[in-house]
Scaffold this active site. Sequence first.
Site, PDB file in Angstrom:
ATOM      1  CB  CYS A  16      -3.384   0.747  -2.461  1.00  0.00           C
ATOM      2  SG  CYS A  16      -3.380   2.385  -2.810  1.00  0.00           S
ATOM      3  CD  GLU A  39      -1.013   8.207   6.347  1.00  0.00           C
ATOM      4  OE1 GLU A  39      -0.197   8.316   6.797  1.00  0.00           O
ATOM      5  OE2 GLU A  39      -1.288   6.924   5.628  1.00  0.00           O
ATOM      6  CG  HIS A  87      -5.734   5.602   4.579  1.00  0.00           C
ATOM      7  ND1 HIS A  87      -5.053   4.872   3.432  1.00  0.00           N
ATOM      8  CD2 HIS A  87      -4.809   6.391   5.125  1.00  0.00           C
ATOM      9  CE1 HIS A  87      -3.512   5.453   3.397  1.00  0.00           C
ATOM     10  NE2 HIS A  87      -3.525   6.306   4.733  1.00  0.00           N
ATOM     11  CG  ASP A 133      -1.783   1.184   1.256  1.00  0.00           C
ATOM     12  OD1 ASP A 133      -2.460   1.592   0.511  1.00  0.00           O
ATOM     13  OD2 ASP A 133      -1.724   1.818   2.541  1.00  0.00           O
ATOM     14  CB  SER A 134       0.261   4.499  -0.680  1.00  0.00           C
ATOM     15  OG  SER A 134      -1.040   4.865   0.097  1.00  0.00           O
ATOM     16  CB  CYS A 161      -9.712   4.754   0.225  1.00  0.00           C
ATOM     17  SG  CYS A 161      -8.321   5.108   0.826  1.00  0.00           S
TER      18      CYS A 161
END
Length: 270
Positions: free
Chosen positions: A76, A157, A191, A13-14, A189
């Site tokens: 992701c 984040e 996240h 993932d990023s 997503c």
Amino acid sequence: MSVISSAPIGIFDSGIGGLTVAQAVKRALPDEQIVYFGDTAHLPYGDKSTAAIQAYCIKITQLLLKRSCKLILIACNSASAAGFDLVKEYVGKKAKVLNVIDPVVDYLRELYPGKKVGLIGTKQTVNSKVYEQKVRSLGQGINLHSLATPLLVPMIEEGFVDGEISEKIVEKYLNDPWLENLEAIILGCTHYPLIKQLIQNYYGPDIEVIDSSEIVAKALKAFLGFHNLFNRNSTNVDHFMVSDYTDSFEESTRMFFGETINLELTPLWD
Ligand code: DGL
């Protein structure tokens, strides 16, 4: 070249988003060894061009293949949308490749034919229209309404996963008339599972908030079973790599995987 069942599963993932998927995979498949790569040097992917994301995907794939991964899971949505076909072609027979989009599309086919379903994700994921194309090709009359919600990744984040500010941002996006009268909403997503509760609170209990991490882990388990690739004798520890070392990533990784994790700085380009 045949794929060895005792080899690790590579997940990338990023940044921290894929940890939600990695954690669900570990719960579903405790005997599997995970090699995780968080491309924190290039986060966020959601605002990058398709070409840039594809280049990162190939670099990470090379690295995971060097670690002899039997399967690469692109954890992701932005990278799955931009890079899945390319990664699959690049990997060929050296490993299996899965993404986080197809299992969710299968889930919609089972549970939401003929229904209106929403999706929130990064600009990359939403603008790619990959979900729309896959859902349309099911021919089940699923009416998918997607909305890019780019403020949510930086918000998460920065640790804003509850409280008034996060509630207001979530409300601002979800109030969009494009997302009215849904039967379910996809967290498009990786996240977003971290703010699932906020989103569920906004909709109340009658609308399903679809968290792909559990669905993907279940699909991965079925896939390994089908290909006879379960690891029957795991003694190896999981391994975590990042392209840019930050304390906050280390903290998040420990939050998901406990205190004993082994986190290594591995730049993608020397
Ligand atoms: N985890 C990414 C996704 O699922 C979003 C984060 C980013 O933009 O890098 O799309």
